[in-house]
Write an enzyme that holds these catalytic residues in place. Structure first.
Site, PDB file in Angstrom:
ATOM      1  N   ARG A 295      39.973 -30.977  -0.248  1.00  0.00           N
ATOM      2  CA  ARG A 295      39.050 -31.130   0.903  1.00  0.00           C
ATOM      3  C   ARG A 295      39.160 -29.913   1.838  1.00  0.00           C
ATOM      4  O   ARG A 295      38.300 -29.051   1.861  1.00  0.00           O
ATOM      5  CB  ARG A 295      39.363 -32.439   1.641  1.00  0.00           C
ATOM      6  CG  ARG A 295      38.268 -32.858   2.620  1.00  0.00           C
ATOM      7  CD  ARG A 295      38.353 -32.186   3.970  1.00  0.00           C
ATOM      8  NE  ARG A 295      39.606 -32.480   4.678  1.00  0.00           N
ATOM      9  CZ  ARG A 295      39.967 -31.869   5.799  1.00  0.00           C
ATOM     10  NH1 ARG A 295      39.192 -30.932   6.339  1.00  0.00           N
ATOM     11  NH2 ARG A 295      41.115 -32.147   6.377  1.00  0.00           N
ATOM     12  N   ASP A 296      40.253 -29.818   2.580  1.00  0.00           N
ATOM     13  CA  ASP A 296      40.391 -28.725   3.556  1.00  0.00           C
ATOM     14  C   ASP A 296      40.348 -27.382   2.830  1.00  0.00           C
ATOM     15  O   ASP A 296      39.783 -26.399   3.324  1.00  0.00           O
ATOM     16  CB  ASP A 296      41.714 -28.885   4.320  1.00  0.00           C
ATOM     17  CG  ASP A 296      41.692 -28.255   5.707  1.00  0.00           C
ATOM     18  OD1 ASP A 296      41.019 -27.234   5.871  1.00  0.00           O
ATOM     19  OD2 ASP A 296      42.375 -28.777   6.604  1.00  0.00           O
TER      20      ASP A 296
ATOM     21  N   CYS B 226      38.751 -24.771   8.717  1.00  0.00           N
ATOM     22  CA  CYS B 226      37.531 -25.440   9.184  1.00  0.00           C
ATOM     23  C   CYS B 226      36.416 -24.406   9.294  1.00  0.00           C
ATOM     24  O   CYS B 226      36.553 -23.423  10.021  1.00  0.00           O
ATOM     25  CB  CYS B 226      37.785 -26.089  10.547  1.00  0.00           C
ATOM     26  SG  CYS B 226      36.276 -26.762  11.281  1.00  0.00           S
TER      27      CYS B 226
ATOM     28  N   HIS C  82      49.414 -31.997  10.586  1.00  0.00           N
ATOM     29  CA  HIS C  82      48.522 -31.153   9.783  1.00  0.00           C
ATOM     30  C   HIS C  82      48.516 -29.759  10.416  1.00  0.00           C
ATOM     31  O   HIS C  82      47.961 -29.568  11.493  1.00  0.00           O
ATOM     32  CB  HIS C  82      47.129 -31.806   9.818  1.00  0.00           C
ATOM     33  CG  HIS C  82      46.028 -31.059   9.141  1.00  0.00           C
ATOM     34  ND1 HIS C  82      45.455 -31.499   7.964  1.00  0.00           N
ATOM     35  CD2 HIS C  82      45.350 -29.931   9.481  1.00  0.00           C
ATOM     36  CE1 HIS C  82      44.478 -30.671   7.613  1.00  0.00           C
ATOM     37  NE2 HIS C  82      44.399 -29.704   8.516  1.00  0.00           N
TER      38      HIS C  82
ATOM     39  N   HIS D 206      48.035 -25.462  10.188  1.00  0.00           N
ATOM     40  CA  HIS D 206      47.486 -24.274   9.520  1.00  0.00           C
ATOM     41  C   HIS D 206      48.392 -23.091   9.854  1.00  0.00           C
ATOM     42  O   HIS D 206      48.957 -23.009  10.942  1.00  0.00           O
ATOM     43  CB  HIS D 206      46.052 -24.015   9.988  1.00  0.00           C
ATOM     44  CG  HIS D 206      45.066 -24.937   9.348  1.00  0.00           C
ATOM     45  ND1 HIS D 206      44.269 -24.557   8.293  1.00  0.00           N
ATOM     46  CD2 HIS D 206      44.775 -26.239   9.584  1.00  0.00           C
ATOM     47  CE1 HIS D 206      43.516 -25.579   7.916  1.00  0.00           C
ATOM     48  NE2 HIS D 206      43.799 -26.627   8.687  1.00  0.00           N
TER      49      HIS D 206
ATOM     50  N   ASN E 169      45.740 -23.883   5.373  1.00  0.00           N
ATOM     51  CA  ASN E 169      46.775 -24.876   5.700  1.00  0.00           C
ATOM     52  C   ASN E 169      48.143 -24.335   5.337  1.00  0.00           C
ATOM     53  O   ASN E 169      48.260 -23.379   4.558  1.00  0.00           O
ATOM     54  CB  ASN E 169      46.564 -26.139   4.847  1.00  0.00           C
ATOM     55  CG  ASN E 169      45.320 -26.909   5.214  1.00  0.00           C
ATOM     56  OD1 ASN E 169      44.226 -26.551   4.799  1.00  0.00           O
ATOM     57  ND2 ASN E 169      45.488 -27.951   5.980  1.00  0.00           N
TER      58      ASN E 169
HETATM   59  N1  COA Z   1      26.794 -37.477   4.560  1.00  0.00           N
HETATM   60  C1  COA Z   1      25.677 -36.930   4.041  1.00  0.00           C
HETATM   61  N2  COA Z   1      24.597 -36.564   4.771  1.00  0.00           N
HETATM   62  C2  COA Z   1      24.676 -36.792   6.101  1.00  0.00           C
HETATM   63  C3  COA Z   1      25.799 -37.367   6.703  1.00  0.00           C
HETATM   64  C4  COA Z   1      26.890 -37.708   5.882  1.00  0.00           C
HETATM   65  N3  COA Z   1      28.002 -38.253   6.371  1.00  0.00           N
HETATM   66  N4  COA Z   1      25.552 -37.474   8.022  1.00  0.00           N
HETATM   67  C5  COA Z   1      24.323 -36.976   8.233  1.00  0.00           C
HETATM   68  N5  COA Z   1      23.793 -36.559   7.064  1.00  0.00           N
HETATM   69  C6  COA Z   1      22.504 -35.936   6.832  1.00  0.00           C
HETATM   70  C7  COA Z   1      21.342 -36.659   7.476  1.00  0.00           C
HETATM   71  O1  COA Z   1      20.885 -37.664   6.605  1.00  0.00           O
HETATM   72  C8  COA Z   1      20.345 -35.542   7.657  1.00  0.00           C
HETATM   73  O2  COA Z   1      19.757 -35.237   6.420  1.00  0.00           O
HETATM   74  P1  COA Z   1      18.259 -34.628   6.323  1.00  0.00           P
HETATM   75  O3  COA Z   1      18.296 -33.290   7.020  1.00  0.00           O
HETATM   76  O4  COA Z   1      18.051 -34.493   4.841  1.00  0.00           O
HETATM   77  O5  COA Z   1      17.394 -35.608   7.006  1.00  0.00           O
HETATM   78  C9  COA Z   1      21.220 -34.350   8.008  1.00  0.00           C
HETATM   79  O6  COA Z   1      22.518 -34.650   7.453  1.00  0.00           O
HETATM   80  C10 COA Z   1      21.339 -34.140   9.491  1.00  0.00           C
HETATM   81  O7  COA Z   1      21.693 -35.369  10.103  1.00  0.00           O
HETATM   82  P2  COA Z   1      22.046 -35.494  11.645  1.00  0.00           P
HETATM   83  O8  COA Z   1      22.459 -36.891  11.924  1.00  0.00           O
HETATM   84  O9  COA Z   1      20.918 -34.905  12.451  1.00  0.00           O
HETATM   85  O10 COA Z   1      23.331 -34.623  11.723  1.00  0.00           O
HETATM   86  P3  COA Z   1      23.576 -33.195  12.361  1.00  0.00           P
HETATM   87  O11 COA Z   1      22.693 -32.163  11.782  1.00  0.00           O
HETATM   88  O12 COA Z   1      23.628 -33.357  13.823  1.00  0.00           O
HETATM   89  O13 COA Z   1      25.077 -32.971  11.780  1.00  0.00           O
HETATM   90  C11 COA Z   1      27.067 -33.984  10.874  1.00  0.00           C
HETATM   91  C12 COA Z   1      26.093 -33.898  12.046  1.00  0.00           C
HETATM   92  C13 COA Z   1      28.294 -34.705  11.382  1.00  0.00           C
HETATM   93  C14 COA Z   1      26.393 -34.758   9.761  1.00  0.00           C
HETATM   94  C15 COA Z   1      27.403 -32.564  10.368  1.00  0.00           C
HETATM   95  O14 COA Z   1      27.686 -31.734  11.463  1.00  0.00           O
HETATM   96  C16 COA Z   1      28.578 -32.586   9.426  1.00  0.00           C
HETATM   97  O15 COA Z   1      28.500 -33.090   8.322  1.00  0.00           O
HETATM   98  N6  COA Z   1      29.728 -32.002   9.844  1.00  0.00           N
HETATM   99  C17 COA Z   1      30.909 -31.998   9.035  1.00  0.00           C
HETATM  100  C18 COA Z   1      31.744 -30.857   9.400  1.00  0.00           C
HETATM  101  C19 COA Z   1      32.952 -30.742   8.517  1.00  0.00           C
HETATM  102  O16 COA Z   1      33.048 -31.221   7.418  1.00  0.00           O
HETATM  103  N7  COA Z   1      33.936 -30.014   9.054  1.00  0.00           N
HETATM  104  C20 COA Z   1      35.142 -29.741   8.369  1.00  0.00           C
HETATM  105  C21 COA Z   1      36.100 -30.864   8.390  1.00  0.00           C
HETATM  106  S1  COA Z   1      36.943 -31.013   9.923  1.00  0.00           S
HETATM  107 ZN    ZN Z   2      42.717 -28.467   8.519  1.00  0.00          ZN
END
Ligand code: COA
Ligand code: ZN
Length: 320
Positions: free
Chosen positions: A20-21, A250, A217, A219, A259
């Site tokens: 994942r990370d 991240c 956790h 890094h 990490n």
């Molecule tokens: N899994 C899959 N798709 C997701 C989702 C999830 N958990 N949450 C939202 N989406 C999709 C929505 O369905 C939408 O899809 P579309 O564009 O096809 O309609 C799109 O993502 C945007 O959704 P929205 O609710 O407007 O989210 P956003 O654009 O504001 O983004 C997150 C919010 C949280 C979904 C996004 O920032 C994210 O996934 N961040 C993860 C960051 C990460 O992994 N960081 C590293 C680990 S710490």
């Molecule tokens: Zn991390």
């Protein structure tokens, strides 16, 4: 080897977070077949937990878009817990059907990092917790949570300890059976870590009793990752996230790097007589294949140097 250092635990538990990370920041998409085969091999090393991926937006993290398929196809080894990171309710809905052991909801201590990483306010992240718990109810998937930027934020700087404690309390009240304090961009130092861990253990009897697991956790962004692991262990922490080869970071935190490296952490503890349950030779063999998997050298040290017990042939000139 006996544990001669009294302020170290007898046993620590390693959580492998490279799938994942580690992969979330890689520019290449590691094919699903290769991910599954890799995780299956990691399952055989003796790590206590593996974070197999995340259920986040595939647009935000394309490298982990295949979370469901990975979760479905890996071979679950009894005794190993399998987890995935989620950002929101949608992530919980995706995870609920996978039969994974747990999900890890990430919420930053820092408002700015939460908005950069998850595009929402911390208050909105907290508001989703109840709904996430409801979605997971009866699914067999336990709820855990990570406090990102707990030891400092690359945008805001230091985070007040009271804020970390309030967040930990809120998470435990929301039903989390595990809380991870994450040093997202390697800003922690050993004194800060020792004081924080000791204070958390004093403040949260659930952790001391074992009904809530505390994980650290780190890094290695500023070269003190292992020192922080050691400081945390000396303060009473027994669970550590680490990534094979020292992969990781991240994508939404500037300057993020890997990490702490699993095989380096395991080697350090093994040399000090602290049981990890991990077969270091097996771990190193997998780590040595990482450059083929991700297409570049990786920062881990022990896979390059070998274990301290891996001695070299005596050169002729030095032979008696
Ligand atoms: N899994 C899959 N798709 C997701 C989702 C999830 N958990 N949450 C939202 N989406 C999709 C929505 O369905 C939408 O899809 P579309 O564009 O096809 O309609 C799109 O993502 C945007 O959704 P929205 O609710 O407007 O989210 P956003 O654009 O504001 O983004 C997150 C919010 C949280 C979904 C996004 O920032 C994210 O996934 N961040 C993860 C960051 C990460 O992994 N960081 C590293 C680990 S710490
Ligand atoms: Zn991390």
């Amino acid at each position: 080897m006996s544990n001669a250092v009294s302020d170290l635990p007898q046993r620590v538990f390693l959580h492998e977070v490279a799938p994942r990370d580690g992969l979330q920041i890689e520019p290449v998409f590691v094919p699903t077949d290769a991910k599954v085969a890799w995780i299956d091999r990691l399952s055989e090393t003796g790590v206590a937990k593996i974070e197999i991926g995340s259920f986040v937006s595939p647009k935000a993290v394309p490298a982990l878009a295949d979370g469901e398929e990975v979760a479905r196809r890996i071979r679950r080894r009894p005794g190993v817990r399998y987890a995935a990171l989620i950002p929101n309710v949608r992530g919980a809905e995706r995870a609920a059907g996978t039969g994974l052991d747990e999900v890890n909801v990430v919420v930053s201590a820092s408002e700015t990092h939460n908005r950069a990483n998850l595009r929402m306010a911390r208050a909105d992240s907290f508001r989703q917790l109840a709904e996430i718990a409801r979605v997971l109810e009866g699914s067999g998937v336990a709820l855990t949570s990570s406090v990102a930027t707990a030891f400092g934020c690359p945008f805001e700087g230091p985070q007040e300890r009271a804020k970390i404690f309030d967040q930990a309390a809120l998470l435990i009240d929301a039903g989390c059976v595990g809380v991870t304090l994450a040093d997202t961009t390697g800003m922690a130092n050993p004194r800060q870590v020792a004081e924080t861990v000791a204070a958390v253990l004093r403040a949260r009897p659930e952790i001391a009793r074992g009904s809530v697991q505390l994980t650290l956790h780190f890094h290695n962004t500023r070269g003190v990752g292992l020192a922080n692991v050691l400081a945390a262990a000396q303060a009473g922490a027994t669970r550590f996230d680490a990534a094979l080869g020292g992969l990781g970071g991240c994508p939404f935190a500037p300057g993020a790097t890997g990490n702490v490296c699993t095989e380096d952490v395991v080697s350090m503890f093994a040399e000090m007589g602290v049981e990890t349950g991990v077969d270091l030779g097996r771990l190193i063999a997998i780590a040595r294949e990482l450059p083929d998997l991700v297409g570049h050298e990786v920062p881990g040290q022990v896979a390059k140097a070998g274990r301290p017990c891996d001695l070299h042939p005596v050169p002729t000139a030095a032979a008696a």
